[in-house]
Write a protein that holds these residues in place. Structure first.
Motif, PDB file in Angstrom:
ATOM      1  N   UNK A  73       0.835  -1.206   0.000  1.00  0.00           N
ATOM      2  CA  UNK A  73       0.000   0.000   0.000  1.00  0.00           C
ATOM      3  C   UNK A  73       0.871   1.258   0.000  1.00  0.00           C
ATOM      4  N   UNK A  74       1.881   1.274   0.852  1.00  0.00           N
ATOM      5  CA  UNK A  74       2.767   2.441   0.935  1.00  0.00           C
ATOM      6  C   UNK A  74       3.541   2.636  -0.367  1.00  0.00           C
ATOM      7  N   UNK A  75       4.007   1.535  -0.962  1.00  0.00           N
ATOM      8  CA  UNK A  75       4.739   1.636  -2.215  1.00  0.00           C
ATOM      9  C   UNK A  75       3.827   2.140  -3.334  1.00  0.00           C
ATOM     10  N   UNK A  76       2.613   1.623  -3.416  1.00  0.00           N
ATOM     11  CA  UNK A  76       1.677   2.088  -4.438  1.00  0.00           C
ATOM     12  C   UNK A  76       1.367   3.572  -4.267  1.00  0.00           C
ATOM     13  N   UNK A  77       1.183   4.015  -3.032  1.00  0.00           N
ATOM     14  CA  UNK A  77       0.937   5.443  -2.783  1.00  0.00           C
ATOM     15  C   UNK A  77       2.115   6.279  -3.262  1.00  0.00           C
ATOM     16  N   UNK A  78       3.324   5.814  -2.952  1.00  0.00           N
ATOM     17  CA  UNK A  78       4.538   6.513  -3.360  1.00  0.00           C
ATOM     18  C   UNK A  78       4.667   6.546  -4.887  1.00  0.00           C
ATOM     19  N   UNK A  79       4.439   5.405  -5.522  1.00  0.00           N
ATOM     20  CA  UNK A  79       4.542   5.320  -6.982  1.00  0.00           C
ATOM     21  C   UNK A  79       3.508   6.196  -7.676  1.00  0.00           C
ATOM     22  N   UNK A  80       2.283   6.140  -7.205  1.00  0.00           N
ATOM     23  CA  UNK A  80       1.230   6.913  -7.837  1.00  0.00           C
ATOM     24  C   UNK A  80       1.432   8.414  -7.633  1.00  0.00           C
TER      25      UNK A  80
END
Length: 86
Positions: A73-80
């Motif tokens: 979740x944290x990685x997806x937030x960062x990527x997006x």
């Protein structure tokens, strides 16, 4: 990349293509809030994942951004948040 968000399914595919998975881990389950370390991915695997995402989605991340203590979740937030906008 279009203006669509990178999804968990996108991340799962990149993880599997780049680093595979531990036989004891089910990436198809509810993994959003499980750390990558708990999923069996170390910092080297996450560097490979970040490199693949950078090539495929044109999203640049600092080498120190993705860590094994991070969750999908944290990685997806960062990527997006870092994704280029049209």
């Amino acid at each position: 990349m279009s203006d669509a968000q990178l999804t968990l399914d996108d991340l799962r595919r990149v993880l599997l293509e780049g680093s595979g998975t531990d036989e004891d881990v089910d990436l198809g389950g509810d993994i959003l809030d499980t750390t990558f370390e708990e999923l069996g991915y170390d910092s080297l695997a996450l560097l490979e994942t970040a490199a693949r995402i950078s090539r495929e989605y044109r999203i640049e991340l600092d080498d120190d951004a993705a860590t094994a203590e991070m969750t999908p979740r944290e990685l997806l937030d960062l990527l997006n948040a870092a994704a280029p906008r049209p």
